[in-house]
Each structure stands twice: as C-alpha cells, then as structure tokens.
Design a protein around this motif. Sequence first.
Motif, PDB file in Angstrom:
ATOM      1  N   ASP A  13       0.852  -1.194   0.000  1.00  0.00           N
ATOM      2  CA  ASP A  13       0.000   0.000   0.000  1.00  0.00           C
ATOM      3  C   ASP A  13       0.888   1.244   0.000  1.00  0.00           C
ATOM      4  O   ASP A  13       1.689   1.430   0.925  1.00  0.00           O
ATOM      5  CB  ASP A  13      -0.854  -0.047   1.287  1.00  0.00           C
ATOM      6  CG  ASP A  13      -1.895   1.054   1.377  1.00  0.00           C
ATOM      7  OD1 ASP A  13      -2.095   1.784   0.397  1.00  0.00           O
ATOM      8  OD2 ASP A  13      -2.505   1.169   2.458  1.00  0.00           O
ATOM      9  N   PHE A  66      -4.751  -6.171   4.491  1.00  0.00           N
ATOM     10  CA  PHE A  66      -4.745  -4.798   3.982  1.00  0.00           C
ATOM     11  C   PHE A  66      -4.563  -3.829   5.157  1.00  0.00           C
ATOM     12  O   PHE A  66      -3.704  -2.952   5.143  1.00  0.00           O
ATOM     13  CB  PHE A  66      -6.075  -4.547   3.258  1.00  0.00           C
ATOM     14  CG  PHE A  66      -6.135  -3.319   2.376  1.00  0.00           C
ATOM     15  CD1 PHE A  66      -5.098  -2.401   2.324  1.00  0.00           C
ATOM     16  CD2 PHE A  66      -7.253  -3.103   1.577  1.00  0.00           C
ATOM     17  CE1 PHE A  66      -5.169  -1.273   1.495  1.00  0.00           C
ATOM     18  CE2 PHE A  66      -7.339  -1.995   0.753  1.00  0.00           C
ATOM     19  CZ  PHE A  66      -6.298  -1.074   0.712  1.00  0.00           C
ATOM     20  N   HIS A  67      -5.396  -3.975   6.157  1.00  0.00           N
ATOM     21  CA  HIS A  67      -5.313  -3.090   7.321  1.00  0.00           C
ATOM     22  C   HIS A  67      -5.174  -3.939   8.582  1.00  0.00           C
ATOM     23  O   HIS A  67      -6.067  -4.692   8.930  1.00  0.00           O
ATOM     24  CB  HIS A  67      -6.555  -2.198   7.413  1.00  0.00           C
ATOM     25  CG  HIS A  67      -6.670  -1.250   6.261  1.00  0.00           C
ATOM     26  ND1 HIS A  67      -7.675  -1.320   5.327  1.00  0.00           N
ATOM     27  CD2 HIS A  67      -5.898  -0.217   5.886  1.00  0.00           C
ATOM     28  CE1 HIS A  67      -7.501  -0.357   4.427  1.00  0.00           C
ATOM     29  NE2 HIS A  67      -6.425   0.323   4.732  1.00  0.00           N
ATOM     30  N   GLU A 113       1.324   7.883   6.299  1.00  0.00           N
ATOM     31  CA  GLU A 113       0.444   8.437   5.259  1.00  0.00           C
ATOM     32  C   GLU A 113      -0.389   9.610   5.788  1.00  0.00           C
ATOM     33  O   GLU A 113      -1.615   9.557   5.779  1.00  0.00           O
ATOM     34  CB  GLU A 113      -0.446   7.343   4.678  1.00  0.00           C
ATOM     35  CG  GLU A 113      -1.248   6.523   5.685  1.00  0.00           C
ATOM     36  CD  GLU A 113      -2.259   5.592   4.993  1.00  0.00           C
ATOM     37  OE1 GLU A 113      -2.912   6.035   4.043  1.00  0.00           O
ATOM     38  OE2 GLU A 113      -2.381   4.435   5.429  1.00  0.00           O
ATOM     39  N   TRP A 128     -17.853   7.250   0.773  1.00  0.00           N
ATOM     40  CA  TRP A 128     -16.395   7.027   0.733  1.00  0.00           C
ATOM     41  C   TRP A 128     -15.609   8.335   0.707  1.00  0.00           C
ATOM     42  O   TRP A 128     -14.687   8.520   1.490  1.00  0.00           O
ATOM     43  CB  TRP A 128     -15.999   6.202  -0.517  1.00  0.00           C
ATOM     44  CG  TRP A 128     -16.224   4.750  -0.360  1.00  0.00           C
ATOM     45  CD1 TRP A 128     -17.252   4.020  -0.882  1.00  0.00           C
ATOM     46  CD2 TRP A 128     -15.426   3.829   0.384  1.00  0.00           C
ATOM     47  NE1 TRP A 128     -17.128   2.703  -0.512  1.00  0.00           N
ATOM     48  CE2 TRP A 128     -16.022   2.564   0.262  1.00  0.00           C
ATOM     49  CE3 TRP A 128     -14.250   3.953   1.148  1.00  0.00           C
ATOM     50  CZ2 TRP A 128     -15.482   1.423   0.873  1.00  0.00           C
ATOM     51  CZ3 TRP A 128     -13.712   2.825   1.752  1.00  0.00           C
ATOM     52  CH2 TRP A 128     -14.334   1.575   1.611  1.00  0.00           C
TER      53      TRP A 128
HETATM   54  N1  MF3 Z   1      -5.229   2.757   0.404  1.00  0.00           N
HETATM   55  C1  MF3 Z   1      -6.005   3.257   1.512  1.00  0.00           C
HETATM   56  C2  MF3 Z   1      -5.115   3.279   2.730  1.00  0.00           C
HETATM   57  O1  MF3 Z   1      -4.070   3.796   2.667  1.00  0.00           O
HETATM   58  C3  MF3 Z   1      -7.189   2.418   1.762  1.00  0.00           C
HETATM   59  C4  MF3 Z   1      -8.251   2.653   0.854  1.00  0.00           C
HETATM   60  S1  MF3 Z   1      -9.541   1.620   1.227  1.00  0.00           S
HETATM   61  C5  MF3 Z   1     -10.391   1.649  -0.191  1.00  0.00           C
HETATM   62  O2  MF3 Z   1      -5.409   2.761   3.759  1.00  0.00           O
HETATM   63  F1  MF3 Z   1     -11.276   0.740  -0.123  1.00  0.00           F
HETATM   64  F2  MF3 Z   1     -10.873   2.862  -0.354  1.00  0.00           F
HETATM   65  F3  MF3 Z   1      -9.550   1.404  -1.169  1.00  0.00           F
END
Ligand code: MF3
Length: 291
Positions: A148, A217-218, A244, A262
């Motif tokens: 990321d 991812f997180h 970030e 979003w």
């Molecule tokens: N890339 C983003 C971050 O830095 C996360 C985006 S989540 C999404 O955490 F679903 F909007 F892509």
Amino acid sequence: MSDKIGRNDPCWCGSGKKYKKCHEQFDDKIAYIKSQGHIVPDRSIIKTPEQIEKIKESCKINIAVLDYVADNIKAGMSTQDIDDLVSSKTAELGAIAAPLNYEGYPKSVCTSINEVVCHGIPSKDVILREGDIINVDCSTIYKGYFSDSSRMFCIGEVSPEKKKLVDVVKECCEIGLEKVKPWGFLGDMGQAVHEHAVRNGYSVVREIGGHGVGLQFHEDPWVSYVSKAGEEMLMVPGMIFTIEPMVNMGTDKVILNKEDKWTITTADKKPSAQWEIMVLVTEEGAEVLAY
Ligand code: MF3
Ligand code: CO
C-alpha cells in the motif's frame, strides 16, 4: 507475548532455532516495556523473514503500478482512465488491486483531487485539469501479501501554494521516517510529522490514519500523525506500517460524502495532500518497502 513456549522448543518466528537462542530475550524486553505502561505489538503483527520477502514482492508490483501511472497521468484524462491504468498494469503483473470490493469499494484505486482528502472514487466524469493536485493511492495483493502506497501528482502548472503543500507533505513522511527505529514509539514519528506540517502553517487530519499492513490490507496498529513522542505503540523489528499523513492547507476538519459514503473532503474546501510510504522496522532502523 503471552503464549508460553519452552526455552528449548522451536522459536515462534520459524527460524528453526531454539526459543532461548532466538526470540526469548526479544519477548522478555517487550514484556518489560509493557509492564512500564506502554502499548506493545502483538506477535501476530511481527513479520518473519519469509513473510517480509513475500511482502516485498507485492511492494515491487505496487511501485511498478504507481510508476506506470506517473508515466501516463496528464491533463484531460479522467480518474476512470487512472483506474484503467491501475487495473490493467496490476493484472499484467499477476496481482490483484486490493481496493476493488474492499468493504464495498467499487474501484481499483483511490484518486483524490484538490479538496478531496482521501478515498476519491474514480469516475469518467471527473477530468484532470491543469493546476490540479491529485493523490493516487494504490494497494496490491500478490500471492496473498499486501502492499500500500500513494503519491501526489501535479497536473501541468500548479499554483505555488499547492506545490508547496505537496512538497511539505512529502517532507513530513521523510522526517517521520527518520524517527522509525526499533524500541522507539510510533508517537516519535507522529509528532515529527505533525510538527513539520504545523511549522508550515498546515493542519493534519486526526480522524483518519495509517495502519499495519502486509498479511492483511489493514492490520494493527492504527497510526496517528498528531501523536506525541514516547506515546502510542512500541516499534520492534519486523513490524510493517504506513506513514500516510493527510495534510490540509486550512482546517483539519473533514466531511464524509453522504451519497457515496467514501469520499472525504476538507470542511473548508481548501486543498489537502497525502503521500503514503510503507515502512519495515529493522534491527538497525527502518527500510522503505513502497513509496
Ligand atoms: N489505500 C487506503 C489506505 O491507505 C485504503 C483505501 S480503502 C479503499 O489505507 F477501499 F478505499 F480502497
Ligand atoms: Co494505507
């Protein structure tokens, strides 16, 4: 660090060495720091050397995708065109764009222009114009490992004010990075980021932060850029997280778009910028995995 392992048992890190010859002292040190009242990482977010190698492969693809965007982004294209660049390059490299369908997110990348703070959704109706600043946030899954990172792009000639914002946020990441080292605290980094933004007359978004990344991812920890030195989670070798910060020219207050649920914009509609780097804590300090 609660799981009891016999001192002669194989270490939890997968090295094949006996625990007493491998991570026992490391675990004891973390337990001691915890006993002093600090937040410490759970073993589940400390990556093994094998995991780190796999995560680095994912990072290489994430960087290649951002390089491809950098080579092709220009005035007149839509943010959907950027989404097309990201999805085609990611597929060509045998990977998956992590944002697509993530918690219902409809596209493969986030494209956040001017007053959009983050999570801008690509659209054929949003056209890049000369003078815009845009964050392109790419996240990649490769063989199950996540990366990321995001960059800012200036479209044609941008105002000196916007150019400075973009440059200062990049500096914030680099100044924060200098504070990343084992046995320090995430707040050391967060305070350095915050101070550099404030010194330049900007504010830092408080509600949205960075995160651990790699196996998912997180992951933990949630990472603030308005934190204080000596506070937040202890940094130890093998942790991977993002730097970030979202830095605003005006107010730090942000608004969530109620229709798409979003897009986040600044409350005063002044510009915002963000760079995102993915960092590994090493024995010596830090290694940038994606930028
Ligand atoms: N890339 C983003 C971050 O830095 C996360 C985006 S989540 C999404 O955490 F679903 F909007 F892509
Ligand atoms: Co991120």
